[in-house]
Design an enzyme around this catalytic site. Structure first.
Site, PDB file in Angstrom:
ATOM      1  N   GLY A 230       1.483 -10.505  -0.440  1.00 50.40           N
ATOM      2  CA  GLY A 230       0.885 -10.407  -1.768  1.00 50.40           C
ATOM      3  C   GLY A 230      -0.601 -10.687  -1.872  1.00 50.40           C
ATOM      4  N   CYS A 341       2.702  19.782  -9.035  1.00 45.31           N
ATOM      5  CA  CYS A 341       2.862  20.219 -10.420  1.00 45.31           C
ATOM      6  C   CYS A 341       3.196  19.008 -11.281  1.00 45.31           C
ATOM      7  CB  CYS A 341       3.956  21.281 -10.505  1.00 45.31           C
ATOM      8  SG  CYS A 341       3.585  22.686  -9.468  1.00 45.31           S
TER       9      CYS A 341
HETATM   10  C1  LIG Z   1       6.175  -5.944  -0.145  1.00 42.22           C
HETATM   11  C2  LIG Z   1       6.544  -7.245   0.454  1.00 42.22           C
HETATM   12  C3  LIG Z   1       5.657  -7.930   1.293  1.00 42.22           C
HETATM   13  C4  LIG Z   1       4.261  -7.457   1.557  1.00 42.22           C
HETATM   14  O1  LIG Z   1       3.494  -7.399   0.414  1.00 42.22           O
HETATM   15  P1  LIG Z   1       1.935  -7.071   0.505  1.00 42.22           P
HETATM   16  O2  LIG Z   1       1.529  -6.936  -0.923  1.00 42.22           O
HETATM   17  O3  LIG Z   1       1.809  -5.801   1.253  1.00 42.22           O
HETATM   18  O4  LIG Z   1       1.288  -8.219   1.202  1.00 42.22           O
HETATM   19  C5  LIG Z   1       6.097  -9.091   1.880  1.00 42.22           C
HETATM   20  N1  LIG Z   1       7.329  -9.577   1.658  1.00 42.22           N
HETATM   21  C6  LIG Z   1       8.210  -8.955   0.857  1.00 42.22           C
HETATM   22  C7  LIG Z   1       9.551  -9.546   0.668  1.00 42.22           C
HETATM   23  C8  LIG Z   1       7.847  -7.774   0.234  1.00 42.22           C
HETATM   24  O5  LIG Z   1       8.725  -7.157  -0.577  1.00 42.22           O
END
Ligand SMILES: *Cc1c(COP(=O)(O)O)cnc(C)c1O
Length: 416
Positions: A230, A341
């Site tokens: 995240g 489209c």
């Molecule tokens: C999507 C996700 C990540 C990675 O998220 P990023 O935004 O790419 O860092 C890590 N752990 C889980 C469980 C996820 O669903």
């Protein structure tokens, strides 16, 4: 307006595009390796620190292999992702299996690979036990619900489908303990594309407090906390990258305050970053096919939403460089469009750019995560190739483009 750098000159990119037809994604190996090293370096204080790269962000085995060489593991959420990690040489507890709504077969494969299994729901404890058996090590995913504010992409935790409630977490660990599980982890993921460093420090703090509380009430010992992924990236030129050292220092202070004095040390710190590792180091390269002048000016390119759907589905900003025209004034407003489209097939809307000509190469930035990966075949669009720009300047094709035969591969025309 600030510029965003590209790791090639206009002439070099023309050379690459002569060998590999546009559109393509190209990843900068040197920058990916440096980012991986930077994260491991910043977190070197943390005992047993691990970054499990979120495979979904960039599911190419050559990228996974170079990340493995840098010491990263893989965070997988499906059977094909588990197989990709295995092919790239990432095995055993270097794989984190963070799935949800999981089929039995996927648990069996994850168990077979010796991956760390991270359960999304309390009902998955008996489900896993019945279909794959309980391993010695298990991790549970926490959803703090109303106790925590969410952010724009992932939404409010209490509206998110993921994870155990706080009460379920206590019950879950107790059940696991009573059924002989010996090693425990605690996971959460409450942010996506978050640029505020405090958010991740608060997440670690929340998990550390919870580890302290649960260890004490159940008499179990935690081996790790996993703060998920995240960490955001500066898609817009005026945004700042997250200061990873500051995040790490903040987490270290929380560790020293909440974990050490309670004798819970060593407690490993794990992350599952995807976007921040490869996102800024991947570029979607596309050529201008048509210029159209109606109620607006349109630059129609040979890529479309099937190659990068973030602008179309999230309205996300992706910076665009018109190669060779970086020094020209941004004096024309364009909608940069693909050929689907679907009117939301636009890489940019009313974007000031230098005056564009047919045949110009456009570089769409920050396409290295959740870019190619989210591709699809709607409207008969074929997925493009992926290239790796090596540290010596050479280019390697790490995935060919799809052909019409690939698109038809699941059809049997002989019975028509
Ligand atoms: C999507 C996700 C990540 C990675 O998220 P990023 O935004 O790419 O860092 C890590 N752990 C889980 C469980 C996820 O669903």
């Amino acid at each position: 307006m600030t510029a965003k750098a590209v790791p090639f000159t206009a002439a070099e990119l023309e050379g690459i595009a002569r060998r590999y037809p546009t559109p393509f994604h190209i990843y900068d190996e040197r920058a990916i390796r440096e980012t991986a090293r930077g994260l491991l370096g910043a977190c070197a204080w943390a005992p047993g620190f691990r970054e499990y790269f979120a495979v979904k962000a960039c599911p190419n085995p050559y990228i996974l292999k170079l990340l493995r060489e840098e010491g990263l593991g893989a965070d997988c959420s499906s059977l094909p992702e588990l197989l990709l990690a295995e092919k790239a040489g990432i095995t055993g507890e270097r794989i984190m299996f963070t799935s949800n709504d999981t089929p039995a077969e996927e648990y069996r494969r994850a168990r077979g690979l010796g991956a760390v299994i991270n359960l999304d729901d309390i009902t998955h404890i008996p489900f896993l036990a019945a279909h794959a058996g309980l391993p010695e090590l298990l991790c549970l995913r926490y959803n703090p619900g109303p106790l925590r504010e969410g952010n724009a992409i992932i939404g409010k935790p209490e509206e998110a489908k993921y994870g155990f409630t706080r009460a379920q977490l206590l019950e879950g660990y107790q059940v696991l303990r009573d059924q002989g599980v010996k090693r425990f982890g605690l996971h959460t993921m409450v942010a996506s594309n978050e640029l505020n460093p405090h958010y991740f420090v608060d997440t670690a703090r929340m998990l550390y407090s919870l580890v302290a509380e649960i260890s004490e009430s159940l008499g179990i010992r935690f081996e790790f906390v996993n703060i998920g992924g995240g960490i955001g990236i500066p898609y817009r030129p005026e945004q700042q990258a997250v200061d990873i050292s500051a995040v790490s220092r903040g987490i270290q202070a929380a560790y020293d305050e909440l974990i050490r004095p309670r004798g819970l040390d060593p407690l490993r710190l794990y992350m599952e970053m995807g976007r921040m590792i490869t996102g800024p180091h991947g570029y979607l390269v596309t050529r201008v096919l048509h210029l159209k002048d109606t109620y607006r000016k349109y630059a129609g390119v040979d890529a479309c939403m099937a190659n990068l759907m973030r602008p179309g589905i999230y309205g996300a900003y992706h910076h665009i460089t018109v190669m060779g025209k970086q020094d020209r004034p941004l004096d024309t407003l364009y909608d940069v469009t693909g050929s689907l489209c679907e009117n939301n097939d636009k890489f940019a809307i009313q974007r000031p750019l230098p005056s564009i000509e047919r045949g110009d190469l456009l570089v769409i930035h920050d396409a290295g995560a959740h870019g190619y990966a989210m591709g699809f075949n709607y409207n008969g669009k074929l997925r493009s190739s992926e290239l790796l720009l090596k540290p010596d300047g050479s280019v390697e094709k790490i995935r060919r483009a799809e052909t019409v035969d690939d698109y038809f591969a699941t059809l049997d025309f002989s019975r028509l």
